[in-house]
Design a protein around this motif. Structure first.
Motif, PDB file in Angstrom:
ATOM      1  N   LEU A 105       0.807  -1.218   0.000  1.00 20.94           N
ATOM      2  CA  LEU A 105       0.000   0.000   0.000  1.00 20.94           C
ATOM      3  C   LEU A 105       0.843   1.274   0.000  1.00 20.94           C
ATOM      4  O   LEU A 105       0.642   2.168  -0.827  1.00 20.94           O
ATOM      5  CB  LEU A 105      -0.925  -0.012   1.226  1.00 20.94           C
ATOM      6  N   TRP A 106       1.818   1.374   0.889  1.00 21.54           N
ATOM      7  CA  TRP A 106       2.497   2.638   1.127  1.00 21.54           C
ATOM      8  C   TRP A 106       3.647   2.935   0.172  1.00 21.54           C
ATOM      9  O   TRP A 106       3.918   4.107  -0.109  1.00 21.54           O
ATOM     10  CB  TRP A 106       2.968   2.738   2.572  1.00 21.54           C
ATOM     11  N   VAL A 107       4.353   1.934  -0.317  1.00 24.23           N
ATOM     12  CA  VAL A 107       5.483   2.204  -1.217  1.00 24.23           C
ATOM     13  C   VAL A 107       5.012   2.862  -2.523  1.00 24.23           C
ATOM     14  O   VAL A 107       5.505   3.931  -2.890  1.00 24.23           O
ATOM     15  CB  VAL A 107       6.325   0.933  -1.462  1.00 24.23           C
ATOM     16  N   PRO A 108       4.040   2.278  -3.244  1.00 25.21           N
ATOM     17  CA  PRO A 108       3.605   2.964  -4.474  1.00 25.21           C
ATOM     18  C   PRO A 108       2.887   4.285  -4.207  1.00 25.21           C
ATOM     19  O   PRO A 108       3.031   5.240  -4.973  1.00 25.21           O
ATOM     20  CB  PRO A 108       2.662   1.972  -5.159  1.00 25.21           C
ATOM     21  N   LEU A 109       2.128   4.342  -3.107  1.00 28.73           N
ATOM     22  CA  LEU A 109       1.425   5.585  -2.787  1.00 28.73           C
ATOM     23  C   LEU A 109       2.418   6.714  -2.484  1.00 28.73           C
ATOM     24  O   LEU A 109       2.228   7.849  -2.928  1.00 28.73           O
ATOM     25  CB  LEU A 109       0.485   5.373  -1.598  1.00 28.73           C
ATOM     26  N   THR A 110       3.487   6.399  -1.771  1.00 24.08           N
ATOM     27  CA  THR A 110       4.519   7.402  -1.474  1.00 24.08           C
ATOM     28  C   THR A 110       5.211   7.872  -2.746  1.00 24.08           C
ATOM     29  O   THR A 110       5.402   9.079  -2.951  1.00 24.08           O
ATOM     30  CB  THR A 110       5.559   6.831  -0.485  1.00 24.08           C
ATOM     31  N   ALA A 111       5.587   6.934  -3.597  1.00 29.16           N
ATOM     32  CA  ALA A 111       6.261   7.294  -4.846  1.00 29.16           C
ATOM     33  C   ALA A 111       5.361   8.173  -5.719  1.00 29.16           C
ATOM     34  O   ALA A 111       5.808   9.202  -6.252  1.00 29.16           O
ATOM     35  CB  ALA A 111       6.676   6.041  -5.606  1.00 29.16           C
ATOM     36  N   ALA A 112       4.102   7.804  -5.858  1.00 28.79           N
ATOM     37  CA  ALA A 112       3.172   8.588  -6.680  1.00 28.79           C
ATOM     38  C   ALA A 112       2.943   9.975  -6.089  1.00 28.79           C
ATOM     39  O   ALA A 112       2.918  10.978  -6.821  1.00 28.79           O
ATOM     40  CB  ALA A 112       1.845   7.849  -6.827  1.00 28.79           C
ATOM     41  N   ALA A 113       2.802  10.063  -4.773  1.00 26.34           N
ATOM     42  CA  ALA A 113       2.560  11.363  -4.134  1.00 26.34           C
ATOM     43  C   ALA A 113       3.770  12.291  -4.275  1.00 26.34           C
ATOM     44  O   ALA A 113       3.610  13.488  -4.525  1.00 26.34           O
ATOM     45  CB  ALA A 113       2.212  11.163  -2.656  1.00 26.34           C
ATOM     46  N   VAL A 114       4.977  11.751  -4.144  1.00 25.25           N
ATOM     47  CA  VAL A 114       6.170  12.582  -4.265  1.00 25.25           C
ATOM     48  C   VAL A 114       6.343  13.068  -5.707  1.00 25.25           C
ATOM     49  O   VAL A 114       6.622  14.249  -5.947  1.00 25.25           O
ATOM     50  CB  VAL A 114       7.421  11.827  -3.769  1.00 25.25           C
ATOM     51  N   VAL A 115       6.156  12.183  -6.676  1.00 27.28           N
ATOM     52  CA  VAL A 115       6.323  12.588  -8.080  1.00 27.28           C
ATOM     53  C   VAL A 115       5.273  13.630  -8.464  1.00 27.28           C
ATOM     54  O   VAL A 115       5.605  14.664  -9.061  1.00 27.28           O
ATOM     55  CB  VAL A 115       6.264  11.357  -9.020  1.00 27.28           C
ATOM     56  N   TYR A 116       4.006  13.411  -8.124  1.00 31.33           N
ATOM     57  CA  TYR A 116       2.982  14.387  -8.468  1.00 31.33           C
ATOM     58  C   TYR A 116       3.193  15.688  -7.688  1.00 31.33           C
ATOM     59  O   TYR A 116       3.001  16.782  -8.227  1.00 31.33           O
ATOM     60  CB  TYR A 116       1.570  13.842  -8.224  1.00 31.33           C
ATOM     61  N   GLY A 117       3.617  15.584  -6.435  1.00 34.06           N
ATOM     62  CA  GLY A 117       3.907  16.786  -5.653  1.00 34.06           C
ATOM     63  C   GLY A 117       5.029  17.598  -6.260  1.00 34.06           C
ATOM     64  O   GLY A 117       4.985  18.832  -6.283  1.00 34.06           O
ATOM     65  N   LEU A 118       6.065  16.923  -6.759  1.00 30.42           N
ATOM     66  CA  LEU A 118       7.164  17.636  -7.423  1.00 30.42           C
ATOM     67  C   LEU A 118       6.693  18.312  -8.699  1.00 30.42           C
ATOM     68  O   LEU A 118       7.104  19.438  -9.007  1.00 30.42           O
ATOM     69  CB  LEU A 118       8.313  16.684  -7.728  1.00 30.42           C
ATOM     70  N   ARG A 119       5.846  17.638  -9.466  1.00 30.92           N
ATOM     71  CA  ARG A 119       5.303  18.266 -10.684  1.00 30.92           C
ATOM     72  C   ARG A 119       4.564  19.546 -10.342  1.00 30.92           C
ATOM     73  O   ARG A 119       4.766  20.582 -10.959  1.00 30.92           O
ATOM     74  CB  ARG A 119       4.361  17.308 -11.410  1.00 30.92           C
ATOM     75  N   VAL A 120       3.708  19.460  -9.337  1.00 29.93           N
ATOM     76  CA  VAL A 120       2.910  20.629  -8.969  1.00 29.93           C
ATOM     77  C   VAL A 120       3.801  21.730  -8.390  1.00 29.93           C
ATOM     78  O   VAL A 120       3.671  22.900  -8.758  1.00 29.93           O
ATOM     79  CB  VAL A 120       1.799  20.230  -7.967  1.00 29.93           C
ATOM     80  N   GLY A 121       4.724  21.369  -7.507  1.00 29.50           N
ATOM     81  CA  GLY A 121       5.604  22.363  -6.899  1.00 29.50           C
ATOM     82  C   GLY A 121       6.500  23.056  -7.911  1.00 29.50           C
ATOM     83  O   GLY A 121       6.627  24.290  -7.918  1.00 29.50           O
ATOM     84  N   LYS A 122       7.147  22.283  -8.775  1.00 23.22           N
ATOM     85  CA  LYS A 122       8.029  22.873  -9.786  1.00 23.22           C
ATOM     86  C   LYS A 122       7.227  23.677 -10.807  1.00 23.22           C
ATOM     87  O   LYS A 122       7.656  24.745 -11.248  1.00 23.22           O
ATOM     88  CB  LYS A 122       8.844  21.780 -10.472  1.00 23.22           C
ATOM     89  N   GLY A 123       6.063  23.172 -11.187  1.00 24.26           N
ATOM     90  CA  GLY A 123       5.209  23.915 -12.119  1.00 24.26           C
ATOM     91  C   GLY A 123       4.740  25.237 -11.535  1.00 24.26           C
ATOM     92  O   GLY A 123       4.699  26.256 -12.230  1.00 24.26           O
TER      93      GLY A 123
END
Length: 145
Positions: A105-123
């Motif tokens: 549950l947590w490994v893929p959820l963490t990876a997806a949240a960090v990648v999408y968070g970086l997209r939003v933050g950098k954008g």
């Protein structure tokens, strides 16, 4: 106060208000969430999960002139990590699932949240720099009188 149209600015901060955004330019939040070009609104901001394209394929805006860097990476990782750890500990205390459930549950959820968070933050940083016409500081030599 003069009646200049389209040039209203917030009196306290001198930042652009909603009226200053030119037609076709998306607001910062929309450009960040959907990966839109801050100039024309085309979905051309990213070339990969978190890598910017060199320039907009629609209007030709050069994304390389903005210095976004990896500033949001550490903060987003810490914030997302803290939130997910709190949720995982709560789930463990209430339901007591086996260890493999946490891993699945947590490994893929963490990876997806960090990648999408970086997209939003950098954008958001790039769109904000573009909207406010941010540039590197330069020393201006004044002529002596």
């Amino acid at each position: 106060m003069s009646g200049a149209a389209g040039a209203r600015r917030s009196p306290r901060t001198k930042l652009p208000t909603g009226d200053d955004i030119q037609k076709g330019q998306p607001p910062v939040w929309r450009a960040a969430l959907f990966g839109l070009c801050p100039e024309c609104g085309a979905p051309t901001l990213f070339d990969g999960p978190v890598k910017f394209r060199e320039k907009c394929g629609s209007c030709g805006l050069d994304y390389g002139r903005y210095n976004v860097g990896d500033g949001p990476a550490a903060f987003l990782t810490l914030i997302i990590g803290a939130l997910l750890i709190a949720i995982a500990l709560t789930l463990d205390a209430v339901v007591r699932p086996p260890l493999w459930v946490h891993v699945v549950l947590w490994v893929p959820l963490t990876a997806a949240a960090v990648v999408y968070g970086l997209r939003v933050g950098k954008g958001a940083l790039l769109a904000s720099e573009h909207q406010r016409q941010a540039a590197e500081g330069r020393q201006v030599d004044e002529e002596d009188d």
